[in-house]
Design an enzyme around this catalytic site. Structure first.
Site, PDB file in Angstrom:
ATOM      1  CD  GLU A  50     112.838  56.122 -67.846  1.00  0.00           C
ATOM      2  OE1 GLU A  50     112.151  55.093 -67.362  1.00  0.00           O
ATOM      3  OE2 GLU A  50     112.702  56.227 -69.113  1.00  0.00           O
ATOM      4  CG  ASN A  54     110.082  53.128 -62.372  1.00  0.00           C
ATOM      5  OD1 ASN A  54     109.951  52.784 -63.259  1.00  0.00           O
ATOM      6  ND2 ASN A  54     111.282  53.046 -61.808  1.00  0.00           N
ATOM      7  NE  ARG A 108     105.112  50.476 -67.996  1.00  0.00           N
ATOM      8  CZ  ARG A 108     105.055  51.567 -68.693  1.00  0.00           C
ATOM      9  NH1 ARG A 108     106.008  52.054 -69.233  1.00  0.00           N
ATOM     10  NH2 ARG A 108     103.796  52.185 -68.513  1.00  0.00           N
TER      11      ARG A 108
END
Length: 149
Positions: A50, A54, A108
């Site tokens: 994650e 990002n 997203r």
């Protein structure tokens, strides 16, 4: 004051999405020396995935930049992971950490920080617009070494 590491590794890679899987696996391989449970290892892999995603998606939306991962094994069986980019930065960290908030478009979910927080014991985010973002995550792993009788 920063805790002295028992062992550590650092790597730098371009923000190509194809590098996410390698970085996720590298983090798991390094953490394996702590003898984590399979669930702990999956938690680490998911949180790293994650954070790196990002950085790839949000820090460098229109170009390729550099991302760094530093992993530290600290006393008391604490694993510390630092993901840093030098991209566009986050204007409002509190807002960015809210579930379902995203600047990445419809594809997203806006759950990256929420997922990191659910799998790690502590997540600290520092960012400066135009200079990048640093995410530091810590997780205390269960000690599976049996104490002498």
């Amino acid at each position: 004051m920063k805790t002295r590491a028992i062992n550590e590794v650092a790597m730098e890679f371009p923000s190509h999405s194809r590098n996410e899987g390698f970085v996720r696996s590298a983090a798991a391989c390094f953490a394996a020396q702590m003898d984590p449970t399979l669930n702990e290892l999956e938690d680490v892999k998911t949180a790293v995935s994650e954070a790196v995603t990002n950085a790839i998606v949000h820090a460098y939306p229109d170009n390729i930049g550099k991302v760094q991962l530093k992993i530290r094994i600290c006393p008391d069986n604490v694993l510390e992971l630092t993901i840093r980019d030098y991209g566009r930065g986050i204007p409002d960290i509190d807002k960015a950490r809210q579930p379902m908030y995203t600047t990445g478009g419809e594809e997203r979910s806006g759950m990256g920080f929420t997922i990191m927080e659910s799998f790690m014991d502590k997540v600290v985010v520092r960012s400066a617009v135009g200079r990048g973002t640093t995410v530091v995550m810590k997780k205390k792993l269960a000690s599976r070494i049996k104490a002498p009788k």
